[in-house]
Design a protein around this motif. Structure first.
Motif, PDB file in Angstrom:
ATOM      1  N   TYR A 175       0.839  -1.186   0.000  1.00 14.33           N
ATOM      2  CA  TYR A 175       0.000   0.000   0.000  1.00 14.33           C
ATOM      3  C   TYR A 175       0.880   1.243   0.000  1.00 14.33           C
ATOM      4  N   GLN A 224       0.783   5.214   1.231  1.00 16.18           N
ATOM      5  CA  GLN A 224       0.046   6.135   2.083  1.00 16.18           C
ATOM      6  C   GLN A 224       0.664   7.531   1.985  1.00 16.18           C
ATOM      7  N   PRO A 265      -4.216   4.489   3.474  1.00 14.68           N
ATOM      8  CA  PRO A 265      -3.418   3.682   2.547  1.00 14.68           C
ATOM      9  C   PRO A 265      -4.194   3.356   1.264  1.00 14.68           C
ATOM     10  N   PHE A 299      -4.196   0.755  -2.062  1.00 12.10           N
ATOM     11  CA  PHE A 299      -3.724  -0.561  -2.486  1.00 12.10           C
ATOM     12  C   PHE A 299      -2.929  -0.481  -3.778  1.00 12.10           C
ATOM     13  N   LEU A 318       4.608   7.038   2.419  1.00  9.37           N
ATOM     14  CA  LEU A 318       4.926   5.900   3.280  1.00  9.37           C
ATOM     15  C   LEU A 318       4.445   4.648   2.552  1.00  9.37           C
ATOM     16  N   LEU A 340       3.674   0.787   2.712  1.00 11.42           N
ATOM     17  CA  LEU A 340       3.322  -0.207   3.726  1.00 11.42           C
ATOM     18  C   LEU A 340       3.177  -1.579   3.121  1.00 11.42           C
ATOM     19  N   PHE A 369      -1.884  -7.812   8.738  1.00  7.61           N
ATOM     20  CA  PHE A 369      -0.977  -7.149   9.668  1.00  7.61           C
ATOM     21  C   PHE A 369       0.018  -6.312   8.867  1.00  7.61           C
ATOM     22  N   PHE A 370       0.191  -5.079   9.307  1.00  8.14           N
ATOM     23  CA  PHE A 370       1.063  -4.155   8.597  1.00  8.14           C
ATOM     24  C   PHE A 370       2.432  -4.048   9.244  1.00  8.14           C
ATOM     25  N   GLY A 371       3.428  -3.763   8.418  1.00  9.31           N
ATOM     26  CA  GLY A 371       4.734  -3.396   8.907  1.00  9.31           C
ATOM     27  C   GLY A 371       4.769  -1.926   9.272  1.00  9.31           C
ATOM     28  N   GLN A 372       5.934  -1.460   9.690  1.00  2.62           N
ATOM     29  CA  GLN A 372       6.067  -0.066  10.118  1.00  2.62           C
ATOM     30  C   GLN A 372       6.211   0.884   8.934  1.00  2.62           C
ATOM     31  N   TYR A 404      -8.290  -0.123  12.027  1.00  4.90           N
ATOM     32  CA  TYR A 404      -6.872  -0.027  12.334  1.00  4.90           C
ATOM     33  C   TYR A 404      -6.603   1.240  13.129  1.00  4.90           C
ATOM     34  N   GLY A 441       4.316   7.810  12.814  1.00  5.26           N
ATOM     35  CA  GLY A 441       5.557   7.153  12.432  1.00  5.26           C
ATOM     36  C   GLY A 441       5.499   5.636  12.417  1.00  5.26           C
ATOM     37  N   LYS A 442       4.302   5.083  12.600  1.00  8.69           N
ATOM     38  CA  LYS A 442       4.167   3.626  12.631  1.00  8.69           C
ATOM     39  C   LYS A 442       3.185   3.158  11.573  1.00  8.69           C
ATOM     40  N   GLY A 443       3.201   1.854  11.325  1.00  4.93           N
ATOM     41  CA  GLY A 443       2.229   1.284  10.425  1.00  4.93           C
ATOM     42  C   GLY A 443       0.899   1.054  11.122  1.00  4.93           C
ATOM     43  N   PRO A 444      -0.173   0.849  10.367  1.00  5.21           N
ATOM     44  CA  PRO A 444      -1.483   0.580  10.975  1.00  5.21           C
ATOM     45  C   PRO A 444      -1.450  -0.691  11.819  1.00  5.21           C
ATOM     46  N   LYS A 492      -8.176  -6.561  -2.057  1.00  4.45           N
ATOM     47  CA  LYS A 492      -7.680  -5.335  -1.469  1.00  4.45           C
ATOM     48  C   LYS A 492      -8.592  -4.857  -0.355  1.00  4.45           C
ATOM     49  N   LEU A 493      -8.008  -4.060   0.534  1.00  2.00           N
ATOM     50  CA  LEU A 493      -8.772  -3.315   1.522  1.00  2.00           C
ATOM     51  C   LEU A 493      -8.841  -1.861   1.044  1.00  2.00           C
ATOM     52  N   PHE A 514      -9.473   1.916   2.185  1.00  3.11           N
ATOM     53  CA  PHE A 514      -9.405   2.702   3.413  1.00  3.11           C
ATOM     54  C   PHE A 514     -10.043   4.064   3.226  1.00  3.11           C
TER      55      PHE A 514
END
Lengths: 113, 112
Positions: A35, A37, A43, A45, A88, A90, A103-106, B36, B41-44, B99-100, B102
């Motif tokens: 994704y 963002q 985000p 896709f 960003l 993701l 589950f997402f990464g940072q 979510y 600074g972080k991911g969901p 896909k999701l 958002f």
């Protein structure tokens, strides 16, 4: 139990260059989605990989490509970078067929100058 | 096209109060919804999900309500804590679609 890991965390590139971002899915997951963002947005896709093939693609140009390896890790490649590609990026991992909790990464913060 | 949106871009809540974050969706074919939380600074971070064959699901301090008639989704957070301050996104998925989608997110600020 390792979650989703992405590398690098930050990256600065020049317009016209190419970039490769990497993702390792959560242990036990076999599906990876990417994704984009933009600042202040949700985000968007890009595409999803399952069984080493692109299963679905969002509304992104062909400059965005990807790959999934036999160990389920994945790469996102962006060619001919534009200033508007700054965002960003993701990676999300999930298990199997259909929609399940992802589950997402940072994320990787890409800045194009 | 389909879109997922939130009613309010910001929400300010007193610590200890309950929070309600709303989300409207437009795709009547959507059958999977997920909330979510994203800190700066972080991911969901996954909070809770619900499928269209349910209208309510509870987790730890959170409850998701789904009203398919009016295509509305809400997230309730009980006894809001400072650590709940973040941007909250709802996302939807449809059959045969991986896909999701958002929305733009709601920024929740918890006042001490």
């Amino acid at each position: 139990d390792a979650g989703v890991t992405q590398s690098p965390t930050h990256l600065i590139k020049t317009r016209g260059q190419q970039v490769t971002l990497r993702c390792s899915p959560k242990s036990g997951h076999d599906t990876v989605s990417w994704y984009q963002q933009a600042l202040g947005q949700g985000p968007q896709f890009i595409f999803q990989y399952y069984e080493e093939e692109e299963r679905q693609r969002g509304n992104f140009p062909d400059r965005f490509s990807g790959h999934q390896f036999p160990n389920y890790s994945s790469e996102l490649n962006v060619n001919a970078l534009l200033l508007g590609d700054s965002a960003l990026y993701l990676c999300a991992s999930s298990l199997g067929w259909g929609l399940t909790e992802a589950f997402f990464g940072q994320g990787t913060r890409l800045t194009v100058v | 096209g389909e879109s997922v949106g939130l009613h309010l871009p910001t929400l300010s809540v007193q610590e200890g109060d309950n929070s309600i974050i709303n989300c409207a969706y437009s795709n009547s074919a959507s059958d999977y919804f997920i909330w979510y939380k994203q800190e700066s600074g972080k991911g969901p971070q996954f909070i809770i999900d619900i499928r269209s064959n349910m209208d309510k699901r509870q987790g730890q301090r959170v409850t998701v309500l789904l009203n398919k008639t009016v295509k509305h989704l809400s997230l309730q957070i009980a006894a809001t804590q400072p650590g709940d301050s973040a941007v909250y996104f709802c996302a939807e998925g449809s059959p045969n679609d991986y896909k999701l989608s958002f929305g733009a997110g709601t920024t929740v600020t918890v006042r001490a």
